[in-house]
Design a protein around this motif. Structure first.
Motif, PDB file in Angstrom:
ATOM      1  N   ASP A 120      -4.966   2.888   8.109  1.00 44.71           N
ATOM      2  CA  ASP A 120      -4.962   2.076   6.883  1.00 44.71           C
ATOM      3  C   ASP A 120      -4.354   0.690   7.141  1.00 44.71           C
ATOM      4  O   ASP A 120      -4.856  -0.320   6.637  1.00 44.71           O
ATOM      5  CB  ASP A 120      -4.173   2.793   5.785  1.00 44.71           C
TER       6      ASP A 120
ATOM      7  N   THR B 109       0.816  -1.209   0.000  1.00 40.91           N
ATOM      8  CA  THR B 109       0.000   0.000   0.000  1.00 40.91           C
ATOM      9  C   THR B 109       0.849   1.258   0.000  1.00 40.91           C
ATOM     10  O   THR B 109       1.953   1.271   0.537  1.00 40.91           O
ATOM     11  CB  THR B 109      -0.926   0.014   1.221  1.00 40.91           C
ATOM     12  N   ALA B 110       0.304   2.290  -0.637  1.00 37.59           N
ATOM     13  CA  ALA B 110       0.959   3.595  -0.593  1.00 37.59           C
ATOM     14  C   ALA B 110       0.530   4.358   0.644  1.00 37.59           C
ATOM     15  O   ALA B 110       1.124   5.382   0.992  1.00 37.59           O
ATOM     16  CB  ALA B 110       0.613   4.405  -1.849  1.00 37.59           C
ATOM     17  N   LYS B 111      -0.544   3.873   1.310  1.00 39.25           N
ATOM     18  CA  LYS B 111      -1.039   4.516   2.519  1.00 39.25           C
ATOM     19  C   LYS B 111      -0.534   3.737   3.730  1.00 39.25           C
ATOM     20  O   LYS B 111      -0.899   2.589   3.914  1.00 39.25           O
ATOM     21  CB  LYS B 111      -2.561   4.544   2.530  1.00 39.25           C
ATOM     22  N   ALA B 112       0.281   4.373   4.545  1.00 35.90           N
ATOM     23  CA  ALA B 112       0.896   3.662   5.667  1.00 35.90           C
ATOM     24  C   ALA B 112       0.443   4.209   7.014  1.00 35.90           C
ATOM     25  O   ALA B 112       1.112   4.006   8.024  1.00 35.90           O
ATOM     26  CB  ALA B 112       2.412   3.753   5.565  1.00 35.90           C
ATOM     27  N   SER B 113      -0.689   4.902   7.036  1.00 38.97           N
ATOM     28  CA  SER B 113      -1.178   5.420   8.311  1.00 38.97           C
ATOM     29  C   SER B 113      -1.634   4.263   9.181  1.00 38.97           C
ATOM     30  O   SER B 113      -2.014   3.195   8.680  1.00 38.97           O
ATOM     31  CB  SER B 113      -2.347   6.379   8.069  1.00 38.97           C
TER      32      SER B 113
ATOM     33  N   THR C 297       5.024  -0.859   2.348  1.00 37.14           N
ATOM     34  CA  THR C 297       4.629   0.446   1.807  1.00 37.14           C
ATOM     35  C   THR C 297       5.381   0.718   0.515  1.00 37.14           C
ATOM     36  O   THR C 297       6.495   0.240   0.301  1.00 37.14           O
ATOM     37  CB  THR C 297       4.940   1.556   2.820  1.00 37.14           C
TER      38      THR C 297
END
Length: 365
Positions: A92, A85-89, A106
């Protein structure tokens, strides 16, 4: 897990797929690819990869839905999924793990992180597969043991426990099919039981039978005799079948004496209760046809032949406390027992006289 491991790379961006494919191939892994979620689901079922690298952001069916479907499919083996994923919050990542993902990477993917996470997931896959194989082996063993217990239970209806276990351990019940063999047959029943049962209360009859069977039953087990059947106060036991024993005559003689003595120990109590009962025993040696009869829910193992009839007739002729035997059996046990020759007798229901002897006692060793 196969060697080399098979890894499915799923991403709708061709450049991302190619980068991962090249890196993983250089590490010695077999790589298959899918361009979207629908294709990923089909590839998993067709190729059964050992690991899936799954992009989350894809058209039509996204990665979260793909992993949910994979984890919900009970027909699939355990396949770890690394979400890319490009979202690593934290939110997420939590959503991905909650959907069924096992780890995450990520973008852009760091090579060192890729190698470490792939190896870690493949180690988990290997351990999981080993545990599954162990569990299947244990399940199979449990099934075998349950089946064995069932077979032992069925066999113990008419065999001594030692014999039942021996047959089950051999894994072959063909020995219970009809066959002919030389046996020693022992018939016994209570003297005076017919008159007693005509006048006594049913509860008294059942109490006497319980005491009687409780006294002689363990002796049959002790000497590993095969119990054919109970017929009220009577019973038939035979030796040398279904498993052969070289000392069948000696075992039968010992059993007869111990049964006689055991019932003699009960007579005093019965007499005090007004029951005039005793025990008579008849034994013979000869050939019989033996085998299993009955149906699936209830079967018996029985013996048929002249030797069985002779033992029954000798039992009928025996008085209280007497053990009568055929001349042939008497000759077989004379070295270990005190035997009195009674000559030939014409027994009820038999066309010709039979040589009869009385077993008095066992010789001291």
């Amino acid at each position: 897990m196969r060697d080399p491991a098979r890894i499915l790379v799923v991403d709708d961006v061709a450049d991302n797929v190619e980068i991962l494919r090249m890196r993983l191939t250089s590490l010695g892994y077999e790589v298959v690819v899918a361009e979207d979620g629908e294709q990923a689901l089909a590839k998993v079922r067709a190729a059964l990869p050992d690991l899936v690298l799954l992009d989350i952001m894809m058209p039509r069916v996204d990665g979260l839905e793909v992993v949910r479907r994979l984890k919900a499919d009970k027909s699939l083996p355990f396949i770890p999924v690394i979400l890319v994923t490009a979202k690593a919050s934290p939110k997420d990542v939590a959503a991905g793990l909650d959907a069924g993902g096992d780890d995450y990477l990520t973008k852009p993917v760091d090579h060192g992180a890729l190698v470490a996470r792939v190896r870690a997931m493949l180690r988990i896959k290997t351990l999981h597969d080993e545990v599954q194989a162990l569990n299947k082996g244990l399940e199979a063993k449990v099934r075998e043991q349950v089946e064995e217990l069932g077979r032992v239970g069925r066999l113990r209806r008419f065999l001594a426990p030692q014999l039942a276990q021996a047959i089950v351990s051999a894994g072959d019940e063909k020995i219970l099919e009809n066959h002919r063999r030389e046996v020693v047959a022992l018939f016994c029943d209570l003297r005076g039981f017919t008159g007693f049962s005509e006048t006594a209360e049913p509860e008294d009859i059942m109490a006497v039978l319980k005491e009687y069977h409780g006294a002689v039953g363990p002796l049959i087990r002790k000497h590993e005799g095969t119990l054919d059947r109970f017929t009220g106060d009577g019973m038939l036991v035979f030796f040398n079948d279904p498993l052969p024993c070289e000392d069948a005559p000696e075992r039968a003689a010992r059993l007869a004496i111990e049964m006689r003595d055991a019932v003699a120990g009960l007579v005093g109590s019965w007499t005090k209760r007004g029951h005039k009962l005793g025990l008579g025993i008849g034994m013979a040696q000869g050939y019989a046809t033996l085998g299993r009869i009955g149906f699936e829910d209830r079967f018996d193992y029985t013996a048929i032949g002249a030797v069985i009839n002779l033992a029954a007739r000798l039992c009928g002729e025996a008085g209280d406390g007497e053990v009568l035997m055929s001349g042939r059996l008497a000759a077989a046990v004379e070295a270990m027992a005190e035997v009195e020759d009674l000559g030939e007798r014409l027994l009820k229901g038999m066309a010709r006289p039979a040589a009869v002897a009385k077993l008095r006692a066992l010789r001291l060793a």
